[in-house]
Design an enzyme around this catalytic site. Structure first.
Site, PDB file in Angstrom:
ATOM      1  N   ARG A 180       0.816  -1.209   0.000  1.00 45.09           N
ATOM      2  CA  ARG A 180       0.000   0.000   0.000  1.00 45.09           C
ATOM      3  C   ARG A 180       0.858   1.270   0.000  1.00 45.09           C
ATOM      4  O   ARG A 180       0.324   2.377  -0.018  1.00 45.09           O
ATOM      5  CB  ARG A 180      -0.941   0.006   1.210  1.00 45.09           C
ATOM      6  CG  ARG A 180      -2.127  -0.934   1.050  1.00 45.09           C
ATOM      7  CD  ARG A 180      -3.040  -0.917   2.241  1.00 45.09           C
ATOM      8  NE  ARG A 180      -4.248  -1.684   1.947  1.00 45.09           N
ATOM      9  CZ  ARG A 180      -5.121  -2.098   2.864  1.00 45.09           C
ATOM     10  NH1 ARG A 180      -4.923  -1.788   4.144  1.00 45.09           N
ATOM     11  NH2 ARG A 180      -6.188  -2.789   2.516  1.00 45.09           N
ATOM     12  N   GLU A 202      -1.255  -8.901  -5.151  1.00 44.61           N
ATOM     13  CA  GLU A 202      -2.567  -9.509  -5.379  1.00 44.61           C
ATOM     14  C   GLU A 202      -2.434 -10.993  -5.713  1.00 44.61           C
ATOM     15  O   GLU A 202      -3.261 -11.802  -5.286  1.00 44.61           O
ATOM     16  CB  GLU A 202      -3.305  -8.770  -6.499  1.00 44.61           C
ATOM     17  CG  GLU A 202      -3.748  -7.367  -6.136  1.00 44.61           C
ATOM     18  CD  GLU A 202      -4.728  -7.338  -4.966  1.00 44.61           C
ATOM     19  OE1 GLU A 202      -5.423  -8.342  -4.719  1.00 44.61           O
ATOM     20  OE2 GLU A 202      -4.787  -6.298  -4.285  1.00 44.61           O
ATOM     21  N   THR A 250      -4.462 -16.686   0.529  1.00 41.53           N
ATOM     22  CA  THR A 250      -3.402 -16.624   1.537  1.00 41.53           C
ATOM     23  C   THR A 250      -3.607 -15.411   2.442  1.00 41.53           C
ATOM     24  O   THR A 250      -3.961 -14.340   1.974  1.00 41.53           O
ATOM     25  CB  THR A 250      -2.020 -16.539   0.863  1.00 41.53           C
ATOM     26  OG1 THR A 250      -1.912 -17.560  -0.138  1.00 41.53           O
ATOM     27  CG2 THR A 250      -0.906 -16.741   1.879  1.00 41.53           C
ATOM     28  N   GLY A 275       2.365 -22.087  -1.349  1.00 39.59           N
ATOM     29  CA  GLY A 275       1.360 -22.970  -1.938  1.00 39.59           C
ATOM     30  C   GLY A 275       0.764 -22.428  -3.221  1.00 39.59           C
ATOM     31  O   GLY A 275       1.114 -21.353  -3.693  1.00 39.59           O
ATOM     32  N   TYR A 277     -10.846 -10.618 -11.086  1.00 35.65           N
ATOM     33  CA  TYR A 277     -10.547  -9.996  -9.798  1.00 35.65           C
ATOM     34  C   TYR A 277      -9.180  -9.294  -9.840  1.00 35.65           C
ATOM     35  O   TYR A 277      -9.055  -8.135  -9.437  1.00 35.65           O
ATOM     36  CB  TYR A 277     -10.566 -11.004  -8.653  1.00 35.65           C
ATOM     37  CG  TYR A 277      -9.999 -10.391  -7.393  1.00 35.65           C
ATOM     38  CD1 TYR A 277     -10.764  -9.510  -6.648  1.00 35.65           C
ATOM     39  CD2 TYR A 277      -8.682 -10.616  -7.006  1.00 35.65           C
ATOM     40  CE1 TYR A 277     -10.244  -8.879  -5.531  1.00 35.65           C
ATOM     41  CE2 TYR A 277      -8.140  -9.995  -5.895  1.00 35.65           C
ATOM     42  CZ  TYR A 277      -8.937  -9.127  -5.159  1.00 35.65           C
ATOM     43  OH  TYR A 277      -8.399  -8.492  -4.071  1.00 35.65           O
ATOM     44  N   ASP A 287     -14.279 -10.309  -4.987  1.00 36.82           N
ATOM     45  CA  ASP A 287     -13.821 -11.576  -4.435  1.00 36.82           C
ATOM     46  C   ASP A 287     -14.804 -12.028  -3.355  1.00 36.82           C
ATOM     47  O   ASP A 287     -15.903 -11.466  -3.229  1.00 36.82           O
ATOM     48  CB  ASP A 287     -12.406 -11.437  -3.863  1.00 36.82           C
ATOM     49  CG  ASP A 287     -12.335 -10.505  -2.661  1.00 36.82           C
ATOM     50  OD1 ASP A 287     -13.355  -9.850  -2.329  1.00 36.82           O
ATOM     51  OD2 ASP A 287     -11.257 -10.429  -2.035  1.00 36.82           O
ATOM     52  N   CYS A 337     -20.551  -6.084  13.686  1.00 31.18           N
ATOM     53  CA  CYS A 337     -21.527  -5.150  13.118  1.00 31.18           C
ATOM     54  C   CYS A 337     -21.560  -3.807  13.838  1.00 31.18           C
ATOM     55  O   CYS A 337     -21.729  -2.759  13.201  1.00 31.18           O
ATOM     56  CB  CYS A 337     -22.918  -5.779  13.137  1.00 31.18           C
ATOM     57  SG  CYS A 337     -23.071  -7.212  12.036  1.00 31.18           S
ATOM     58  N   CYS A 356     -27.043  -1.337   5.976  1.00 32.64           N
ATOM     59  CA  CYS A 356     -27.085  -2.799   5.860  1.00 32.64           C
ATOM     60  C   CYS A 356     -28.472  -3.363   6.152  1.00 32.64           C
ATOM     61  O   CYS A 356     -28.951  -3.332   7.296  1.00 32.64           O
ATOM     62  CB  CYS A 356     -26.055  -3.409   6.811  1.00 32.64           C
ATOM     63  SG  CYS A 356     -25.925  -5.212   6.665  1.00 32.64           S
TER      64      CYS A 356
END
Length: 343
Positions: A25, A37, A43, A81, A120, A138, A198, A207
């Site tokens: 970032r 990404e 991961t 992986g 994505y 995603d 929440c 929401c």
């Protein structure tokens, strides 16, 4: 969504004040954002951070990575992986070098055509690096918008991506990259799969699921994934102080990585000797057993020590100290460590 007029403002204000510090970032370099990404797929952030820093130190730009051989590159991925990610990324970086003079294309459609780049990754890199208004949808985004709209759309359906991309685009502000990152951050830290926070949510007032009291029932995923289990006998074969390794096929799971020979658990010793073209004395009991979990597959492995008898081709026998020069998957590294510890 209840009152979407201020939704993006509420989300972005929260993000700017609460976003986690991450090395990727701190840059707008599309190569580094793209790498992050790719690493972050499947991961956790805390796992990726040291791998990212080490990778960038060795391959700081397109040129250095494109000129490196895949065996060396894979060593810097060892333990993360999903190894097809790094093979595809390496191939795509070479294509960027050869086709785009080493500059990551800023055209979303050109970027999408690179190997391993899906919708994505396209959305994340193009929005964060170039601020294109492209959605990055995603699992986090599925979950956030399923709850915001109290939407019971089955996210396992092929049409789910398009369904949720349209939702994102309806509320995406000019700060597209920040907005996509904010959605990911919200899903990862507040609007979590279980026990969502929440009362701390910056968009709680928007929401519908929160108002209906059914947040934990969203998103809806009806498709059940069948997991497969396979049982193997693994051999650590010794000869004159060296150990035998072999390379996996160039396609399929863990392609082109190195391993100790693996056989289905009921394979007869004569068959093993025939396949390896050597006579063996195999110990009767395993010196370790382990389980390794992939996304839809579990390996159960019983590991045996063996000694090669008589004259054998020693091409694939290596000294223990040479192991670091070979790209082993995590399961084989665990076996190697146990074997060395017991010597």
């Amino acid at each position: 969504m209840k009152d979407n007029s201020n939704f993006s403002k509420h989300l972005l204000d929260w993000f700017y004040n609460n976003k986690r510090e991450m090395p990727w970032r701190e840059t707008k370099d599309p190569y580094k954002i793209w790498l992050s990404e790719v690493m972050l797929q499947q991961t956790q952030v805390n796992t990726v951070r040291p791998y990212y820093l080490k990778f960038i130190e060795r391959f700081p730009n397109i040129e250095t990575l494109a000129h490196a051989e895949i065996d060396e590159v894979s060593k810097y991925w060892e333990g993360l992986g999903y190894y097809s990610r790094i093979r595809n990324f390496h191939s795509a970086v070479r294509e960027v070098r050869d086709t785009y003079n080493g500059i990551v294309p800023s055209d979303p459609e050109k970027f999408l055509k690179l190997k391993g780049v899906g919708p994505y990754t396209q959305g994340a890199v193009m929005s964060i690096a170039f601020n294109h208004k492209v959605p990055a949808v995603d699992g986090n985004v599925y979950r956030v918008f399923s709850r915001l709209d109290n939407d019971d759309f089955d996210i396992s359906k092929p049409a789910a991506r398009r369904h949720f991309e349209q939702k994102v685009m309806r509320v995406m502000p000019d700060a597209a990259g920040d907005f996509n990152e904010a959605l990911m951050e919200l899903g990862a830290t507040v609007c979590t799969p279980k026990a969502p926070l929440c009362i701390f949510c910056p968009v709680m007032s928007h929401c519908e699921s929160y108002m209906e009291g059914n947040v934990t029932e969203r998103p809806v995923k009806l498709k059940k994934i069948k997991k497969q289990t396979e049982h193997y006998k693994v051999l650590v074969i010794e000869k004159n102080g060296k150990i035998y390794i072999e390379r996996r096929p160039d396609n399929g799971l863990l392609q082109s990585m190195w391993q100790f020979p693996m056989f289905h658990i009921d394979t007869h010793p004569d068959t093993i000797e025939e396949e390896l073209n050597m006579a063996l004395h195999i110990e009767s009991t395993p010196f370790m057993s382990l389980k390794h979990q992939f996304t839809h597959l579990t390996w159960h492995m019983d590991v045996y020590k063996a000694v090669a008898i008589g004259s054998v081709d020693e091409t694939n026998f290596i000294e223990i100290r040479e192991k670091e020069g070979y790209n082993f998957p995590v399961s084989m590294t665990k076996i190697f460590k146990k074997y060395v510890d017991e010597k």
